[in-house]
Structures are given as C-alpha cells and as structure tokens.
Design a protein around this motif. Structure first.
Motif, PDB file in Angstrom:
ATOM      1  N   ALA A  45      52.590  43.161  32.395  1.00  0.00           N
ATOM      2  CA  ALA A  45      51.473  42.797  33.278  1.00  0.00           C
ATOM      3  C   ALA A  45      50.601  41.720  32.640  1.00  0.00           C
ATOM      4  O   ALA A  45      50.140  40.788  33.326  1.00  0.00           O
ATOM      5  N   PHE A  46      50.379  41.825  31.349  1.00  0.00           N
ATOM      6  CA  PHE A  46      49.535  40.865  30.625  1.00  0.00           C
ATOM      7  C   PHE A  46      50.166  39.475  30.651  1.00  0.00           C
ATOM      8  O   PHE A  46      49.504  38.484  30.955  1.00  0.00           O
ATOM      9  N   SER A  67      53.503  50.597  41.456  1.00  0.00           N
ATOM     10  CA  SER A  67      54.325  50.718  40.243  1.00  0.00           C
ATOM     11  C   SER A  67      53.448  50.679  39.001  1.00  0.00           C
ATOM     12  O   SER A  67      52.283  50.275  39.039  1.00  0.00           O
ATOM     13  N   GLY A  68      54.022  51.091  37.872  1.00  0.00           N
ATOM     14  CA  GLY A  68      53.280  51.085  36.627  1.00  0.00           C
ATOM     15  C   GLY A  68      52.776  49.702  36.260  1.00  0.00           C
ATOM     16  O   GLY A  68      51.615  49.535  35.862  1.00  0.00           O
ATOM     17  N   PHE A  73      48.508  45.640  35.940  1.00  0.00           N
ATOM     18  CA  PHE A  73      48.065  44.293  36.308  1.00  0.00           C
ATOM     19  C   PHE A  73      46.695  44.353  36.989  1.00  0.00           C
ATOM     20  O   PHE A  73      45.794  43.568  36.678  1.00  0.00           O
ATOM     21  N   LEU A  74      46.534  45.288  37.915  1.00  0.00           N
ATOM     22  CA  LEU A  74      45.262  45.461  38.615  1.00  0.00           C
ATOM     23  C   LEU A  74      44.132  45.745  37.622  1.00  0.00           C
ATOM     24  O   LEU A  74      43.060  45.136  37.687  1.00  0.00           O
ATOM     25  N   LYS A  75      44.361  46.657  36.703  1.00  0.00           N
ATOM     26  CA  LYS A  75      43.325  47.037  35.736  1.00  0.00           C
ATOM     27  C   LYS A  75      42.955  45.873  34.820  1.00  0.00           C
ATOM     28  O   LYS A  75      41.773  45.659  34.515  1.00  0.00           O
ATOM     29  N   PHE A 226      53.360  57.708  40.756  1.00  0.00           N
ATOM     30  CA  PHE A 226      53.137  56.269  40.599  1.00  0.00           C
ATOM     31  C   PHE A 226      52.296  56.075  39.353  1.00  0.00           C
ATOM     32  O   PHE A 226      51.742  57.019  38.774  1.00  0.00           O
ATOM     33  N   GLY A 227      52.181  54.824  38.927  1.00  0.00           N
ATOM     34  CA  GLY A 227      51.447  54.576  37.701  1.00  0.00           C
ATOM     35  C   GLY A 227      52.336  54.785  36.493  1.00  0.00           C
ATOM     36  O   GLY A 227      53.561  54.753  36.578  1.00  0.00           O
TER      37      GLY A 227
END
Length: 234
Positions: A45-46, A67-68, A73-75, A226-227
């Motif tokens: 994500a980073f 998804s994880g 990515f959102l956080k 999820f997550g």
C-alpha cells in the motif's frame, strides 16, 4: 514479500530460511503483533501510494477496497490528508459489510458487478487491486491525465490479453504498478517511520495461532472477513 512464499518456501512454518540479502534490520517501537501486520500489506500500500502521486484535491477509487491492502492504503492516506475523498468498490452487495467499510473511513462504497462498476463517476487516481480482470473498466472511470496503479490480482486473472494500449488506455491516462518483490531496507524503515510518525492504527483485525491456520483461511474467505489478520507461533 520479496518473493517469500514463492521463490522461498516456509510461509506456514515455525522457521523460515532466507538468503542474507532478504533480511533487513528495522528500527521501530511497534509491538510484535503490530509489526507482523505490516509486511506485505502495508509495504504494498505504501509503495502504491507514492506511485499514484497523491494530491490533496484527488478523488480516489480503491477497487477491492475491503482487502487488506485496500484498507492499509486508506489508513496511510487518511492519516496525512484526512479530508481527501476515497471511495471503495466491493463485489458483493452486502449492506452490513458496506456499513463496516464506511466506518473505517471510506467516504463512499460502490458495487462492482462482474468487474463492471455500477457508477458513471470518474476518478483522479485508481488503486487497482482486482487486476487484469477489471483494468479495462477502470480506464472507463479515470479522469484525463489520471493515474491507475495495478497492484493486486484479486480477480483471479494474472495476465491481460487482447489489450490495445492506443484504444484501451483512455483519457490520456497513465498506467503504473507496484510489485512487493522490490524490497529494500531503506523503504521498509521509511514506511515504519511514516506509520509511527502519523500514529496509524495498524492493529490486525484478528489474530490466529499457527495451529488455527485452517480457521484463519476460512475467515478470510467468508463474507465477514476483511482487512488484515496475522498468524503467530504461540
């Protein structure tokens, strides 16, 4: 991450043997449970976040937002630009799941019907986690000069056939990708510093022990899963 589980076996073993160049020292105050949550999810994500060249005014879509990697990515983005609009797509019309995703910080949820988004909206940036199965549709939802980063393969399709760049890359958009096999110690520590600096909540959704690996996979495959989950060797 770094081809672990592909080029190197032992992902579900108590011990793993890796080449020395695949071992990186890190500086962090994160707990073991938090640190275990980071690779490969947050690293992917980073890297994707930087490839998308995010701006405060961007309108962003995350395909497979539950998804994880999507949640990570959102956080990462909301930690520094809390008012930026981030929309998630999900493939099942599950109202309970939709509400749970919204509670995490997504601004809206749209449905993905067999790799076709049920919206006419276009976005500045798209994190494509479904992959080749939906990328052509993603180009129908990107604004002019927008960027699509293809990072995931959750659609179960590994290759993109019958793709004509001159026709299928629409709206003068840009296509990039991020591959988690490209790992180095500097990027890992940069990510960890980012997580600690902005106090990002990276606690796993659930923690399983190694002898519960079957239950862990069943949970991930369920509609309620999820997550990010982690498995530890107790």
């Amino acid at each position: 991450m770094g081809e672990m589980g592909r080029a190197f076996d032992g992902s579900y073993a108590e011990y793993v043997l890796l080449p020395n160049e695949q071992v990186y020292p890190v500086n962090t105050s994160l707990s073991w449970e938090e640190l275990a949550t980071v690779p490969e999810t947050y690293y992917t994500a980073f890297g994707s976040m930087f490839n998308l060249q995010i701006k405060e005014t961007d309108n962003i879509l995350v395909r497979a937002g539950s998804s994880g990697v999507g949640i990570a990515f959102l956080k990462l983005i909301k930690a520094t630009v809390p008012n930026i609009r981030v929309v998630a797509s999900i493939r099942k019309k599950d109202i309970e799941k939709k509400n749970k995703i919204l509670s995490l910080g997504y601004d809206e949820v749209i449905f993905d019907n067999n790799n076709i988004l049920e919206t006419e909206e276009r976005f500045d940036k798209i994190l494509e986690l479904v992959g080749p199965a939906s990328i052509k549709d993603s180009f129908s939802h990107i604004k002019e000069y927008g960027i699509i980063c293809v990072t995931g393969l959750l659609g179960g399709k590994w290759y993109l056939e019958d793709f004509d760049p001159t026709r299928d890359i629409k709206n003068n958009a840009y296509l990039t990708t991020f591959y988690s096999g490209n790992v180095n110690g500097e990027k890992i520590n940069s990510m960890l510093n980012y997580i600690e600096k902005y106090k990002i909540d990276i606690k796993p959704e659930k923690i399983f022990s190694l002898d519960e690996i079957v239950e862990a996979h069943k949970y991930l495959d369920s509609s309620s899963g999820f997550g990010k989950i982690i498995v530890i060797n107790k």
